[in-house]
Design a protein around this motif. Sequence first.
Motif, PDB file in Angstrom:
ATOM      1  N   CYS A   1       0.800  -1.227   0.000  1.00 57.61           N
ATOM      2  CA  CYS A   1       0.000   0.000   0.000  1.00 57.61           C
ATOM      3  C   CYS A   1       0.833   1.278   0.000  1.00 57.61           C
ATOM      4  O   CYS A   1       0.267   2.373  -0.084  1.00 57.61           O
ATOM      5  CB  CYS A   1      -0.924   0.029   1.218  1.00 57.61           C
ATOM      6  SG  CYS A   1      -2.091  -1.332   1.302  1.00 57.61           S
ATOM      7  N   HIS A   2       2.154   1.160   0.125  1.00 59.30           N
ATOM      8  CA  HIS A   2       2.991   2.343   0.293  1.00 59.30           C
ATOM      9  C   HIS A   2       4.166   2.343  -0.681  1.00 59.30           C
ATOM     10  O   HIS A   2       4.625   1.288  -1.120  1.00 59.30           O
ATOM     11  CB  HIS A   2       3.520   2.437   1.728  1.00 59.30           C
ATOM     12  CG  HIS A   2       2.461   2.690   2.744  1.00 59.30           C
ATOM     13  ND1 HIS A   2       1.618   1.696   3.201  1.00 59.30           N
ATOM     14  CD2 HIS A   2       2.097   3.830   3.400  1.00 59.30           C
ATOM     15  CE1 HIS A   2       0.789   2.201   4.086  1.00 59.30           C
ATOM     16  NE2 HIS A   2       1.046   3.484   4.224  1.00 59.30           N
ATOM     17  N   ASP A   3       4.642   3.533  -0.970  1.00 56.98           N
ATOM     18  CA  ASP A   3       5.841   3.707  -1.767  1.00 56.98           C
ATOM     19  C   ASP A   3       7.052   3.319  -0.919  1.00 56.98           C
ATOM     20  O   ASP A   3       7.195   3.798   0.213  1.00 56.98           O
ATOM     21  CB  ASP A   3       5.958   5.164  -2.205  1.00 56.98           C
ATOM     22  CG  ASP A   3       7.282   5.460  -2.869  1.00 56.98           C
ATOM     23  OD1 ASP A   3       7.559   4.863  -3.913  1.00 56.98           O
ATOM     24  OD2 ASP A   3       8.052   6.279  -2.310  1.00 56.98           O
TER      25      ASP A   3
ATOM     26  N   LEU B   1       1.573   6.726   0.803  1.00 56.29           N
ATOM     27  CA  LEU B   1       0.687   5.819   0.084  1.00 56.29           C
ATOM     28  C   LEU B   1       1.100   5.707  -1.379  1.00 56.29           C
ATOM     29  O   LEU B   1       1.641   6.664  -1.962  1.00 56.29           O
ATOM     30  CB  LEU B   1      -0.755   6.335   0.156  1.00 56.29           C
ATOM     31  CG  LEU B   1      -1.418   6.389   1.537  1.00 56.29           C
ATOM     32  CD1 LEU B   1      -2.736   7.140   1.444  1.00 56.29           C
ATOM     33  CD2 LEU B   1      -1.640   4.992   2.100  1.00 56.29           C
ATOM     34  N   ASN B   2       0.849   4.540  -1.974  1.00 55.33           N
ATOM     35  CA  ASN B   2       1.025   4.451  -3.418  1.00 55.33           C
ATOM     36  C   ASN B   2      -0.281   4.844  -4.116  1.00 55.33           C
ATOM     37  O   ASN B   2      -1.302   5.079  -3.457  1.00 55.33           O
ATOM     38  CB  ASN B   2       1.494   3.057  -3.844  1.00 55.33           C
ATOM     39  CG  ASN B   2       0.523   1.955  -3.428  1.00 55.33           C
ATOM     40  OD1 ASN B   2      -0.687   2.177  -3.308  1.00 55.33           O
ATOM     41  ND2 ASN B   2       1.044   0.758  -3.210  1.00 55.33           N
TER      42      ASN B   2
ATOM     43  N   LYS C   1      -3.579   2.531  -3.438  1.00 51.10           N
ATOM     44  CA  LYS C   1      -4.182   2.677  -2.115  1.00 51.10           C
ATOM     45  C   LYS C   1      -4.770   4.069  -1.944  1.00 51.10           C
ATOM     46  O   LYS C   1      -5.850   4.235  -1.350  1.00 51.10           O
ATOM     47  CB  LYS C   1      -3.130   2.416  -1.038  1.00 51.10           C
ATOM     48  CG  LYS C   1      -3.706   2.364   0.380  1.00 51.10           C
ATOM     49  CD  LYS C   1      -4.699   1.216   0.536  1.00 51.10           C
ATOM     50  CE  LYS C   1      -5.223   1.109   1.952  1.00 51.10           C
ATOM     51  NZ  LYS C   1      -6.177  -0.012   2.104  1.00 51.10           N
ATOM     52  N   PHE C   2      -4.071   5.079  -2.472  1.00 52.91           N
ATOM     53  CA  PHE C   2      -4.569   6.448  -2.408  1.00 52.91           C
ATOM     54  C   PHE C   2      -5.928   6.553  -3.101  1.00 52.91           C
ATOM     55  O   PHE C   2      -6.882   7.119  -2.552  1.00 52.91           O
ATOM     56  CB  PHE C   2      -3.564   7.386  -3.077  1.00 52.91           C
ATOM     57  CG  PHE C   2      -4.015   8.817  -3.195  1.00 52.91           C
ATOM     58  CD1 PHE C   2      -3.847   9.702  -2.142  1.00 52.91           C
ATOM     59  CD2 PHE C   2      -4.613   9.285  -4.362  1.00 52.91           C
ATOM     60  CE1 PHE C   2      -4.263  11.022  -2.244  1.00 52.91           C
ATOM     61  CE2 PHE C   2      -5.025  10.598  -4.479  1.00 52.91           C
ATOM     62  CZ  PHE C   2      -4.849  11.469  -3.418  1.00 52.91           C
TER      63      PHE C   2
ATOM     64  N   LEU D   1      -8.732   4.907  -0.983  1.00 52.29           N
ATOM     65  CA  LEU D   1      -9.132   5.691   0.186  1.00 52.29           C
ATOM     66  C   LEU D   1      -9.908   6.941  -0.204  1.00 52.29           C
ATOM     67  O   LEU D   1     -10.886   7.314   0.449  1.00 52.29           O
ATOM     68  CB  LEU D   1      -7.895   6.072   1.005  1.00 52.29           C
ATOM     69  CG  LEU D   1      -7.144   4.907   1.672  1.00 52.29           C
ATOM     70  CD1 LEU D   1      -5.883   5.413   2.360  1.00 52.29           C
ATOM     71  CD2 LEU D   1      -8.039   4.194   2.672  1.00 52.29           C
TER      72      LEU D   1
ATOM     73  N   LYS E   1       3.770  14.124   5.754  1.00 57.93           N
ATOM     74  CA  LYS E   1       3.204  13.241   6.782  1.00 57.93           C
ATOM     75  C   LYS E   1       2.715  14.008   8.002  1.00 57.93           C
ATOM     76  O   LYS E   1       1.806  13.561   8.707  1.00 57.93           O
ATOM     77  CB  LYS E   1       4.238  12.191   7.199  1.00 57.93           C
ATOM     78  CG  LYS E   1       4.316  11.011   6.246  1.00 57.93           C
ATOM     79  CD  LYS E   1       5.281   9.960   6.767  1.00 57.93           C
ATOM     80  CE  LYS E   1       5.224   8.708   5.909  1.00 57.93           C
ATOM     81  NZ  LYS E   1       3.915   8.028   5.988  1.00 57.93           N
TER      82      LYS E   1
ATOM     83  N   GLU F   1      -0.893  14.739   7.297  1.00 61.23           N
ATOM     84  CA  GLU F   1      -1.779  13.619   6.943  1.00 61.23           C
ATOM     85  C   GLU F   1      -2.682  13.241   8.120  1.00 61.23           C
ATOM     86  O   GLU F   1      -2.231  13.120   9.257  1.00 61.23           O
ATOM     87  CB  GLU F   1      -0.948  12.419   6.519  1.00 61.23           C
ATOM     88  CG  GLU F   1      -1.719  11.382   5.738  1.00 61.23           C
ATOM     89  CD  GLU F   1      -0.807  10.330   5.143  1.00 61.23           C
ATOM     90  OE1 GLU F   1      -1.112   9.838   4.055  1.00 61.23           O
ATOM     91  OE2 GLU F   1       0.214  10.002   5.776  1.00 61.23           O
TER      92      GLU F   1
ATOM     93  N   LYS G   1      -5.087  12.900   2.625  1.00 61.46           N
ATOM     94  CA  LYS G   1      -4.338  11.736   2.177  1.00 61.46           C
ATOM     95  C   LYS G   1      -3.306  12.175   1.138  1.00 61.46           C
ATOM     96  O   LYS G   1      -3.621  12.962   0.242  1.00 61.46           O
ATOM     97  CB  LYS G   1      -5.260  10.677   1.558  1.00 61.46           C
ATOM     98  CG  LYS G   1      -6.379  10.206   2.491  1.00 61.46           C
ATOM     99  CD  LYS G   1      -5.856   9.543   3.727  1.00 61.46           C
ATOM    100  CE  LYS G   1      -6.966   9.140   4.664  1.00 61.46           C
ATOM    101  NZ  LYS G   1      -6.455   8.616   5.958  1.00 61.46           N
TER     102      LYS G   1
ATOM    103  N   ALA H   1       0.023  10.836  -1.442  1.00 66.49           N
ATOM    104  CA  ALA H   1       0.688   9.697  -2.071  1.00 66.49           C
ATOM    105  C   ALA H   1       1.791  10.189  -2.991  1.00 66.49           C
ATOM    106  O   ALA H   1       1.774  11.338  -3.469  1.00 66.49           O
ATOM    107  CB  ALA H   1      -0.319   8.862  -2.863  1.00 66.49           C
TER     108      ALA H   1
END
Length: 353
Positions: free
Chosen positions: A196-198, A204-205, A208-209, A212, A258, A261, A266, A268
């Motif tokens: 789900c993440h870079d 977030l990648n 997933k972004f 959401l 972050k 966030e 959100k 990404a």
Amino acid sequence: MIQSILSNLAIILLGHLTMSTLMSFREHFSKRQISLCIILLFSGVIIAMFYLPIQFGSYRLDLRLIPLIFLALLRGWKITLPVLTIVSFWRFFMGGDGAIPGIIFGMILPTLFTLSFYKPDKARSHLIGRMILISVCWFISDFPIIFILPNGLEIFMDIFWIRYLSFLGTAVIFYLFILLEHKREALKQQLEFLACHDPLTKLLNKNKFTQLVEESLLEVNKTHSISMIDIDHFKQLNDKYGHIAGDQVLMMLARIFKKYENENIKIARYGGEEFILYQRTACFEEAKKLIEEIQNEIRTTLFKIDKNQSIKVSVSIGLAEIEKNTKLEEAIKLADRNLYKAKENGRNQLVVL
């Protein structure tokens, strides 16, 4: 006797397997429901051992204390005390000459002693430390044999080694299974995070972004907006200082993002040096104000690229509101067009059209 020891071990490991299965599906239950299931599960495991005693001559015991010790170490008093209460009452109503000493010395005192060592952030310490603690608990539970039974010292010495080694051996096996489960759970969480993440920025990648944001768009009484953010002259930065310096800038920029966030914001990594930011706000002006605040913080931050050198970085931003009945993809395209206008107009600015 060996068969009874193995039966106790089997019950403990079956309880562990059931616990692991329950935790694999914990997202389907509330915290209260999970706690109740753990209490009932461990109570059942311990009560089952009451009916499978290990016989040492005329002396009968079991390994009930082992799950209580690990429950106290890993879950703390909120879970352990209800279990201790249930099994103590159950053992009391079973009756027998050894009921009261078994409850007090075999469960209550060792468990309360173990709870004094409970620390949520240090639930898994070294094996040797755990074994010392378990040995002390065993001594608390078995030492009263000397004073309670006729010829108690003789009985204690006769069963000392086999009782202690069976107790410690079972505890070690149980602890190793717990460690394996913790490692498996940690690996699972790591894989879920990576999915789900870079991997570089830990933001977030895109997939997933998008998931959401589309869920958040269902709330119709809020203003939704998308910002496309691009680092100015990032290629020149890489050419001049190297790609490692470029990665440092990306990671520092992610740390700034972050800080903002939350459930309404959100962020990404969209690709390369480009980021995407979603906001759910009361009005569009509020979204614009936050973007300006983030952009200004980036302008005033020194980005450290090595031990002796820091540089200034700026970003260009395109902001667009997600209108009602507008697809997220269309809003992203509009924000991207605004971003390119910001870059065409000289960079280091925000464009809202």
